[in-house]
Design a protein around this motif. Sequence first.
Motif, PDB file in Angstrom:
ATOM      1  N   ILE A  20       9.432  11.855 -37.814  1.00 33.00           N
ATOM      2  CA  ILE A  20       9.232  10.424 -37.577  1.00 33.00           C
ATOM      3  C   ILE A  20      10.444   9.631 -38.028  1.00 33.00           C
ATOM      4  N   ARG A  21      10.978   9.945 -39.217  1.00 34.77           N
ATOM      5  CA  ARG A  21      12.158   9.223 -39.696  1.00 34.77           C
ATOM      6  C   ARG A  21      13.325   9.369 -38.727  1.00 34.77           C
ATOM      7  N   LEU A  24      12.533   7.125 -35.588  1.00 34.86           N
ATOM      8  CA  LEU A  24      12.109   5.741 -35.774  1.00 34.86           C
ATOM      9  C   LEU A  24      13.175   4.993 -36.563  1.00 34.86           C
ATOM     10  N   SER A  27      13.289   3.481 -40.479  1.00 40.39           N
ATOM     11  CA  SER A  27      12.252   4.055 -41.338  1.00 40.39           C
ATOM     12  C   SER A  27      12.882   4.869 -42.460  1.00 40.39           C
ATOM     13  N   HIS A  72      11.844  -3.366 -48.208  1.00 36.16           N
ATOM     14  CA  HIS A  72      12.455  -2.651 -47.088  1.00 36.16           C
ATOM     15  C   HIS A  72      11.843  -3.138 -45.781  1.00 36.16           C
ATOM     16  N   GLY A  74      11.893  -1.696 -42.782  1.00 31.80           N
ATOM     17  CA  GLY A  74      11.379  -0.691 -41.858  1.00 31.80           C
ATOM     18  C   GLY A  74      10.110  -0.028 -42.364  1.00 31.80           C
ATOM     19  N   VAL A  75       9.634   0.920 -41.566  1.00 30.85           N
ATOM     20  CA  VAL A  75       8.428   1.677 -41.906  1.00 30.85           C
ATOM     21  C   VAL A  75       8.736   2.639 -43.054  1.00 30.85           C
ATOM     22  N   VAL A  76       7.796   2.778 -43.972  1.00 33.95           N
ATOM     23  CA  VAL A  76       7.914   3.684 -45.113  1.00 33.95           C
ATOM     24  C   VAL A  76       6.970   4.857 -44.887  1.00 33.95           C
ATOM     25  N   ILE A  77       7.477   6.070 -45.097  1.00 34.21           N
ATOM     26  CA  ILE A  77       6.699   7.287 -44.838  1.00 34.21           C
ATOM     27  C   ILE A  77       6.560   8.058 -46.144  1.00 34.21           C
ATOM     28  N   ALA A 169       2.445   8.074 -34.489  1.00 33.22           N
ATOM     29  CA  ALA A 169       3.075   6.827 -34.060  1.00 33.22           C
ATOM     30  C   ALA A 169       2.155   6.038 -33.136  1.00 33.22           C
ATOM     31  N   LEU A 174       3.287   2.364 -33.197  1.00 30.68           N
ATOM     32  CA  LEU A 174       4.745   2.466 -33.276  1.00 30.68           C
ATOM     33  C   LEU A 174       5.288   3.172 -32.048  1.00 30.68           C
ATOM     34  N   LEU A 176       8.271   5.708 -30.998  1.00 32.28           N
ATOM     35  CA  LEU A 176       9.357   6.588 -31.416  1.00 32.28           C
ATOM     36  C   LEU A 176      10.363   6.754 -30.296  1.00 32.28           C
TER      37      LEU A 176
END
Length: 201
Positions: A20-21, A24, A27, A72, A74-77, A169, A174, A176
């Motif tokens: 995902i990172r 995306l 992220s 931050h 962006g998205v955090v995973i 996602a 989201l 990707l």
Amino acid sequence: MLLWINGPFGGGKTQTASEIRRRLPGSVVCDPEHVGFGLHRMLPPALRGDFQDLAAWRQGVYEVLDVTLRTHEGVVIAPMTLVEPAYFDQIVGRLRDEAGHEVHHFALLAERETVLRRLTERGLGRGLKRESFAVQKLDHCLERLRAPLFGEHIHTDRVGVPQVADLIAEAAGLRLAPNTDGPLRHRLRTAWTGIRHIRFD
């Protein structure tokens, strides 16, 4: 937004988070295990148990994720096995209800034989001996994670890592970037991700 990727040890959390990172932009992966590793290094070896039982781990993970989500863009995973309901509430529940963050939780599930095969493959030639802790916890993890508290559930027995990333996602709203890896490049990327996350202590 936080994506918490749960699942048994060997369930594909780290690989999925990395995928995902990669696809995306903006992220980041914030791995709660690193907080636990630091706490373990502070303790004499004889006192090192499950770091999740330490209140300092749960509070530390909550605080680090809260700060990251607030600052931050962006998205955090966060890829992490978390199966104790009280601990789940103290971290994921607080991030949702107390801090007001948008949190999407996913539990990657698979049949016991599938997870054992994956653990054997990452055992660096030592098979399941290297993964004894993961094997010991496997049945407990699978049983706990099937509970509604740990939804949304994604079954990964016949689904590859890029497809699991797509499912997460889509569920989180989201988009990707397309996965352009061929089979060889995917295997190399998976192997490199596994190597980067080997622990020697």
